[in-house]
Scaffold this active site. Structure first.
Site, PDB file in Angstrom:
ATOM      1  N   CYS A   2       0.774  -1.146   0.045  1.00  0.00           N
ATOM      2  CA  CYS A   2      -0.006   0.102   0.085  1.00  0.00           C
ATOM      3  C   CYS A   2       0.721   1.239   0.813  1.00  0.00           C
ATOM      4  O   CYS A   2       1.412   1.645   1.118  1.00  0.00           O
ATOM      5  CB  CYS A   2      -0.658   0.249   1.131  1.00  0.00           C
ATOM      6  SG  CYS A   2      -2.205  -0.982   1.446  1.00  0.00           S
ATOM      7  N   ARG A  28       3.655  -0.517  -4.610  1.00  0.00           N
ATOM      8  CA  ARG A  28       3.721  -0.870  -3.720  1.00  0.00           C
ATOM      9  C   ARG A  28       2.617  -1.336  -3.395  1.00  0.00           C
ATOM     10  O   ARG A  28       1.793  -1.541  -2.020  1.00  0.00           O
ATOM     11  CB  ARG A  28       3.331   0.451  -2.402  1.00  0.00           C
ATOM     12  CG  ARG A  28       4.755   1.467  -2.314  1.00  0.00           C
ATOM     13  CD  ARG A  28       5.112   1.959  -1.299  1.00  0.00           C
ATOM     14  NE  ARG A  28       4.522   1.997   0.053  1.00  0.00           N
ATOM     15  CZ  ARG A  28       5.432   1.333   0.875  1.00  0.00           C
ATOM     16  NH1 ARG A  28       6.806   1.693   0.074  1.00  0.00           N
ATOM     17  NH2 ARG A  28       5.118   1.024   2.063  1.00  0.00           N
ATOM     18  N   TRP A  73      -2.440  -2.814  -2.146  1.00  0.00           N
ATOM     19  CA  TRP A  73      -2.802  -4.104  -2.505  1.00  0.00           C
ATOM     20  C   TRP A  73      -3.379  -4.729  -0.619  1.00  0.00           C
ATOM     21  O   TRP A  73      -2.832  -4.553   0.295  1.00  0.00           O
ATOM     22  CB  TRP A  73      -1.125  -4.275  -1.546  1.00  0.00           C
ATOM     23  CG  TRP A  73      -0.537  -5.555  -1.676  1.00  0.00           C
ATOM     24  CD1 TRP A  73      -0.184  -6.282  -2.976  1.00  0.00           C
ATOM     25  CD2 TRP A  73      -0.276  -6.875  -1.046  1.00  0.00           C
ATOM     26  NE1 TRP A  73       0.432  -7.086  -3.062  1.00  0.00           N
ATOM     27  CE2 TRP A  73      -0.482  -8.014  -1.812  1.00  0.00           C
ATOM     28  CE3 TRP A  73      -0.344  -6.740   0.576  1.00  0.00           C
ATOM     29  CZ2 TRP A  73       0.464  -9.003  -0.891  1.00  0.00           C
ATOM     30  CZ3 TRP A  73      -0.757  -8.567   1.211  1.00  0.00           C
ATOM     31  CH2 TRP A  73      -0.469  -9.435   0.108  1.00  0.00           C
ATOM     32  N   ASN A  99      -2.734   2.149   5.789  1.00  0.00           N
ATOM     33  CA  ASN A  99      -1.517   1.095   5.399  1.00  0.00           C
ATOM     34  C   ASN A  99      -0.577   0.168   7.223  1.00  0.00           C
ATOM     35  O   ASN A  99      -0.637   0.685   7.781  1.00  0.00           O
ATOM     36  CB  ASN A  99      -0.039   1.623   4.774  1.00  0.00           C
ATOM     37  CG  ASN A  99       0.997   0.430   4.473  1.00  0.00           C
ATOM     38  OD1 ASN A  99       0.738  -0.859   4.218  1.00  0.00           O
ATOM     39  ND2 ASN A  99       2.444   1.066   4.241  1.00  0.00           N
ATOM     40  N   GLY A 100      -0.788  -1.486   6.065  1.00  0.00           N
ATOM     41  CA  GLY A 100      -0.785  -2.226   7.745  1.00  0.00           C
ATOM     42  C   GLY A 100      -1.818  -3.113   8.163  1.00  0.00           C
ATOM     43  O   GLY A 100      -2.931  -3.147   7.070  1.00  0.00           O
ATOM     44  N   GLU A 471      17.066 -17.936  -6.505  1.00  0.00           N
ATOM     45  CA  GLU A 471      16.723 -16.642  -6.948  1.00  0.00           C
ATOM     46  C   GLU A 471      16.566 -16.650  -8.564  1.00  0.00           C
ATOM     47  O   GLU A 471      15.416 -16.024  -8.964  1.00  0.00           O
ATOM     48  CB  GLU A 471      17.844 -15.422  -6.706  1.00  0.00           C
ATOM     49  CG  GLU A 471      17.985 -14.040  -7.423  1.00  0.00           C
ATOM     50  CD  GLU A 471      17.003 -13.750  -6.994  1.00  0.00           C
ATOM     51  OE1 GLU A 471      16.315 -13.687  -6.219  1.00  0.00           O
ATOM     52  OE2 GLU A 471      16.731 -12.433  -7.423  1.00  0.00           O
ATOM     53  N   LYS A 475      12.917 -14.331  -9.202  1.00  0.00           N
ATOM     54  CA  LYS A 475      13.594 -13.522 -11.205  1.00  0.00           C
ATOM     55  C   LYS A 475      11.799 -14.593 -11.949  1.00  0.00           C
ATOM     56  O   LYS A 475      10.770 -13.761 -12.717  1.00  0.00           O
ATOM     57  CB  LYS A 475      14.402 -13.391 -12.051  1.00  0.00           C
ATOM     58  CG  LYS A 475      14.832 -11.842 -11.660  1.00  0.00           C
ATOM     59  CD  LYS A 475      14.782 -11.004 -10.095  1.00  0.00           C
ATOM     60  CE  LYS A 475      14.026 -11.357  -9.505  1.00  0.00           C
ATOM     61  NZ  LYS A 475      13.896 -11.546  -8.034  1.00  0.00           N
ATOM     62  N   GLU A 478       8.058 -14.488 -10.776  1.00  0.00           N
ATOM     63  CA  GLU A 478       7.547 -13.581 -10.346  1.00  0.00           C
ATOM     64  C   GLU A 478       7.634 -12.699 -11.675  1.00  0.00           C
ATOM     65  O   GLU A 478       6.293 -11.792 -11.055  1.00  0.00           O
ATOM     66  CB  GLU A 478       8.123 -12.886  -9.266  1.00  0.00           C
ATOM     67  CG  GLU A 478       9.635 -12.250  -9.622  1.00  0.00           C
ATOM     68  CD  GLU A 478       9.687 -11.364  -8.813  1.00  0.00           C
ATOM     69  OE1 GLU A 478       8.987 -10.871  -7.298  1.00  0.00           O
ATOM     70  OE2 GLU A 478      11.117 -11.115  -8.368  1.00  0.00           O
ATOM     71  N   HIS A 494      17.968 -36.804  -6.744  1.00  0.00           N
ATOM     72  CA  HIS A 494      16.978 -37.517  -5.006  1.00  0.00           C
ATOM     73  C   HIS A 494      15.355 -37.503  -4.850  1.00  0.00           C
ATOM     74  O   HIS A 494      15.029 -37.327  -3.905  1.00  0.00           O
ATOM     75  CB  HIS A 494      17.452 -36.923  -3.437  1.00  0.00           C
ATOM     76  CG  HIS A 494      18.830 -37.050  -3.283  1.00  0.00           C
ATOM     77  ND1 HIS A 494      19.221 -38.762  -3.010  1.00  0.00           N
ATOM     78  CD2 HIS A 494      19.708 -36.244  -3.928  1.00  0.00           C
ATOM     79  CE1 HIS A 494      20.960 -38.496  -2.881  1.00  0.00           C
ATOM     80  NE2 HIS A 494      20.541 -37.224  -3.577  1.00  0.00           N
ATOM     81  N   LYS A 588       5.700  -4.062  -3.903  1.00  0.00           N
ATOM     82  CA  LYS A 588       7.370  -4.341  -3.858  1.00  0.00           C
ATOM     83  C   LYS A 588       8.014  -4.534  -2.409  1.00  0.00           C
ATOM     84  O   LYS A 588       8.890  -4.881  -2.170  1.00  0.00           O
ATOM     85  CB  LYS A 588       7.460  -2.730  -4.231  1.00  0.00           C
ATOM     86  CG  LYS A 588       9.487  -2.363  -4.244  1.00  0.00           C
ATOM     87  CD  LYS A 588       9.794  -3.151  -5.030  1.00  0.00           C
ATOM     88  CE  LYS A 588      11.542  -2.631  -5.303  1.00  0.00           C
ATOM     89  NZ  LYS A 588      11.989  -3.965  -5.955  1.00  0.00           N
TER      90      LYS A 588
HETATM   91  O1  M6R Z   1      12.370  -4.758   0.193  1.00  0.00           O
HETATM   92  P1  M6R Z   1      12.915  -6.001   1.077  1.00  0.00           P
HETATM   93  O2  M6R Z   1      14.516  -6.252  -0.043  1.00  0.00           O
HETATM   94  O3  M6R Z   1      13.817  -6.578   2.548  1.00  0.00           O
HETATM   95  O4  M6R Z   1      11.823  -6.911  -0.163  1.00  0.00           O
HETATM   96  C1  M6R Z   1      12.819  -8.728   0.432  1.00  0.00           C
HETATM   97  C2  M6R Z   1      11.636  -9.451  -0.897  1.00  0.00           C
HETATM   98  O5  M6R Z   1      10.080  -8.836   0.060  1.00  0.00           O
HETATM   99  C3  M6R Z   1      12.156  -9.061  -2.177  1.00  0.00           C
HETATM  100  O6  M6R Z   1      13.249  -9.313  -2.141  1.00  0.00           O
HETATM  101  C4  M6R Z   1      11.352 -10.142  -3.010  1.00  0.00           C
HETATM  102  O7  M6R Z   1      11.639 -11.033  -3.527  1.00  0.00           O
HETATM  103  C5  M6R Z   1      11.426  -9.427  -3.893  1.00  0.00           C
HETATM  104  N1  M6R Z   1      10.181  -9.148  -5.071  1.00  0.00           N
HETATM  105  C6  M6R Z   1      12.347 -10.434  -5.502  1.00  0.00           C
HETATM  106  O8  M6R Z   1      12.336  -9.815  -6.323  1.00  0.00           O
END
Ligand code: M6R
Length: 593
Positions: A2, A28, A73, A99-100, A471, A475, A478, A494, A588
């Protein structure tokens, strides 16, 4: 999660200003948006489902000098126009964005209902304007009523409120970020926002609201106070270094591609750390009894890679734990322990919770963050900034390589080889500049075209390339929604190898290191079962059906290996018609647990 933006001041285009500012916070949350302003003395609310970027800010040009806005969000209640913020009191005189999560909203709502309040949405937020309305039965002071209302809330919140009969904007914070931007000069005023990019066009002078604090402004001045006691608080004004240009998309179609390309410079900026500070931190790690590395998502994968950096480069054992799991480790924490938290935003709820657990045991916290002045940055005992500049795309790219660079530098410092570390990393930064040339990017675009209809994609790595395999999967998942999974190469036989069929694409991350032969053997095992092997490596190996060349970067190999995967993920998303900057269901900054 948010985005909030409010403005009060001498400008008469507050409606347009907040809608424009909100567009800078869309990363956000982007399932719905809303705003409230007072063009003719009474509050007018506009809200809808969909993206704020599709809204014309000129449509809110009616003269007024006070407005609030929100991009959502969803947590409580589905994505509907009714659930979008702002929410109003029964008399329509109080508008609130939030927000929260209000944890005790159930009982509060029931109590308000018995007092005759009616609710239109399924949100937790809607109780807040009604609570303020109740408080206003005992006071004519709007700020005092907001104080009384937020004191009743359990959970995390950032609240901004306005009232028909008041020219003041009231903001309160507990757990979710709120930053004040002070606009000086002829068009004096104050912005309040969840993040700095919202008002970067107007000011770089900021004041951070801390947990348990509120701010009240009529546009000519601002008063900070403690929510619980009402006592006045003094706040320092801080000039931030980010520029509005840094936060813009420029000629790029998406922020994600812009930020991937920025790694030509951002890795070198990450290495640019104060030598004395790094050595002090290395000493703190050396002397700590138990060092933990904690982060979420991509930042968590940086921590996991650092586990290998510390072990291989410095012979130091550290413990990586995802932040969301960390509280179960409290038994191992002592005052002599050190917890290294890694976060781009500096606002991730699970990381803040991990810090709270660490502090409750008296352990020290070192934060490696991107956003200066974020909660994690301000609350840690030691800090290092990765200097990546604003990262707007939901998918983290340049922040990851900045985090990896800083963590590797610390590992070198721990080994007493800080200068060598700096050299390795600066050479790597120069190699990245060469690597990200148009021909290279075009090749990855073509590969994405070829892979865009695949059902599954597997990525394997060993040693420090194992976290990069995980990772890579994040990527790809997402932004493109292709089913991707990362594995340690040795783990395939395994179980997961059963998923390999004729033509299944498998990306193999390799380096010129002691585990190179092992991962190539794993690739051979996959190929024998029909997999199409895409090698990411400094050298072409026989087992590769396709080869993505990367520099030989020694311990910085994870940094150069992940970059082509970022580019590939971007083009996979684009070729599948997805917007990589706004993946579905994501936001984000994850400020809820
Ligand atoms: O702001 P942060 O680095 O703490 O965020 C952590 C994760 O939420 C963030 O890395 C998330 O996994 C991304 N969407 C990955 O691209």
């Amino acid at each position: 999660m948010c985005g909030i933006f409010g403005y009060v001041g001498s400008r008469r285009d507050a409606g347009t200003l907040v809608v424009e500012g909100l567009k800078n916070l869309e990363y956000r949350g982007y399932d719905s948006w809303g705003m409230a302003y007072k063009p003719n003395g009474s509050i007018v609310v506009r809200k809808d489902i969909g993206k704020i970027s599709d809204v014309r800010s000129e449509d809110f040009g009616a003269p007024c000098s006070l407005a609030i806005a929100h991009t959502r969000w969803a947590t409580h209640g589905g994505v509907t126009q009714c659930n979008a913020h702002p929410h109003l009191s029964c008399d329509g005189k109080i508008a609130v964005v939030h927000n929260g999560i209000v944890e005790n909203y159930g009982p509060l709502r029931d109590a308000l209902k018995t007092k005759g309040h009616t609710f239109l949405s399924q949100t937790d937020t809607e109780i807040i304007p009604h609570l303020i309305e109740e408080e206003m039965k005992n006071t004519a002071d709007f700020a005092a009523a907001v104080r009384g209302a937020v004191r009743k809330l359990d959970g995390r919140f950032a609240v901004v409120a306005m009232h028909t009969d008041s020219q003041s904007l009231v903001a309160a914070r507990n757990g979710s970020p709120l930053i004040i931007g002070a606009i000086k000069g002829a068009t004096q005023g104050y912005c309040v926002a969840s993040d700095i990019p919202a008002f970067l066009e107007h000011t770089r002078t900021v004041q951070y609201l801390d947990d348990g604090e509120m701010a009240v402004s009529d546009g000519r001045g601002i008063l900070f106070s403690d929510i619980a006691t009402g006592a006045e608080r003094t706040k320092r004004e801080i000039e931030i270094t980010w520029s509005p240009e840094q936060a813009r998309k420029g000629d790029f179609e998406h922020y994600m591609l812009k930020e991937i390309m920025e790694q030509k410079e951002s890795v070198a900026r990450a290495v640019n750390q104060n030598e004395e500070q790094i050595l002090t931190l290395a000493k703190a790690i050396q002397e700590a009894r138990g060092t933990f590395l904690v982060g979420c998502g991509t930042a968590g994968k940086a921590c996991m890679a650092a586990d290998y950096f510390f072990s291989v480069v410095a012979g130091k054992h550290v413990n990586y734990t995802p932040a969301s799991e960390f509280k179960l480790y409290h038994r191992f924490l002592k005052p002599e322990s050190l917890v290294i938290v890694v976060s781009q935003s500096g606002e991730t709820a699970d990381v803040l919770e991990a810090m709270r657990v660490a502090k409750s045991k008296g352990s020290k916290v070192l934060a490696v963050v991107n956003v200066e002045g974020s909660t994690i940055h301000r609350d840690a005992d030691y800090t290092l900034l990765i200097n990546a500049g604003p990262e707007r795309a939901v998918a983290s790219t340049k922040a990851l390589t900045g985090q990896l660079a800083v963590l590797l530098l610390i590992a070198y410092a721990l080994a007493g080889k800080l200068r060598d570390g700096r050299t390795v990393l600066l050479e790597t930064a120069a190699e990245i500049n060469d690597m990200l040339n148009p021909r290279y990017v075009e090749r990855l675009k073509k590969l994405a075209e070829k892979l865009k209809d695949c059902r599954d994609l597997f990525i394997i790595g060993k040693g420090w390339n194992y976290p990069m395999a995980l990772e890579s999967a994040i990527k790809i998942q997402e932004v493109s929604y292709v089913h991707a999974e990362g594995f340690a190469g040795g783990e395939l036989k395994h179980g997961p190898i059963a998923l390999i069929e004729q033509g299944t694409p498998c990306i193999v991350l390799a380096g010129e290191d002691e585990v190179q032969q092992d991962i190539l053997n794993n690739a051979t095992e996959l190929k024998a079962r029909g997999a199409f092997i895409i090698g990411v490596a400094p050298r072409k190996h026989e087992v590769f059906d396709a080869w993505i060349k990367v520099p030989d970067a020694a311990a910085a190999q994870p940094i150069v290996n992940i970059i082509p995967i970022q580019v590939l993920s971007y083009f996979l998303a684009v070729s599948r018609g997805k917007n990589p900057d706004m993946p579905r269901n994501l936001a984000k900054s994850v400020t809820v647990k």
